[in-house]
Design an enzyme around this catalytic site. Structure first.
Site, mmCIF file in Angstrom:
data_model
loop_
_atom_site.group_PDB
_atom_site.id
_atom_site.type_symbol
_atom_site.label_atom_id
_atom_site.label_comp_id
_atom_site.label_asym_id
_atom_site.label_seq_id
_atom_site.Cartn_x
_atom_site.Cartn_y
_atom_site.Cartn_z
ATOM 1 N N HIS A 99 94.473 89.131 -21.762
ATOM 2 C CA HIS A 99 93.915 89.321 -20.413
ATOM 3 C C HIS A 99 94.403 90.637 -19.828
ATOM 4 C CE1 HIS A 99 97.604 86.897 -20.267
ATOM 5 N NE2 HIS A 99 97.909 87.573 -19.179
ATOM 6 N N HIS A 101 95.220 92.578 -16.417
ATOM 7 C CA HIS A 101 95.492 92.408 -14.990
ATOM 8 C C HIS A 101 94.921 93.604 -14.228
ATOM 9 C CE1 HIS A 101 98.743 89.243 -15.241
ATOM 10 N NE2 HIS A 101 98.829 89.721 -16.474
#
Ligand code: 5GP
Ligand code: ZN
Length: 143
Positions: A99, A101
């Protein structure tokens, strides 16, 4: 992937506040933001490491992340944003689904990364490290 919290978010089995979605990536608000508007951009297909994500998907993650960063800073009246990706537990990766950010940043938001900066011992040590990395580098997806 079974038991992956972010795969469950993709499947709609766990609720999230969605910001953007297309066929490759999903962006949603981080449940515990560094600053308000902190977003996570994830590949819809499961990858533990950022290094195994196909180029078209990781490219989309990066593009969407940067554009969401601009949208967040403009809409929240801030000055900038960080894009951050932790790969591996020692690097701070807690959720094992890669992922990106997107963290909106303000001049006086009180957050600091705590960078530590070293110096190379000498040119030979520095160049030896560069050579080691170059020898292992592969353009193909790799763990
Ligand atoms: P990491 O430390 O792995 O880079 O970041 C994982 C991030 O996922 C953390 O910032 C954490 O707050 C966020 N997170 C963990 N579980 C959930 C969840 O169920 N929903 C949302 N929206 N964010 C989550
Ligand atoms: Zn997953």
């Amino acid at each position: 992937m079974k038991n992956c919290i972010f795969c469950k978010i993709v499947a709609g089995e766990i609720p999230s506040v969605k910001i953007y979605e297309d066929e490759l990536v999903l962006a949603f608000l981080d449940i515990a933001p560094i600053n308000y508007g902190h977003i996570l951009v994830i590949p819809k297909e499961h990858h533990t490491s950022s290094a195994t994500i196909p180029e078209n998907i990781s490219g989309r993650m990066m593009t969407i992340g940067a554009r969401l960063g601009v949208a967040a800073k403009r809409s929240l009246d801030l000055e900038g944003f960080n894009l951050h990706l932790a790969d591996g537990a020692c690097a701070g990766q807690v959720v094992p689904h890669a992922h990106l950010h997107v963290i909106p940043r303000g001049v006086e938001d009180g957050f600091h990364w705590g960078w530590r900066q070293k110096k190379y011992e000498n040119d030979a040590q520095r160049d030896g490290i560069a050579e080691k990395i170059k020898a292992k580098f592969k353009l193909a997806p790799t763990e």
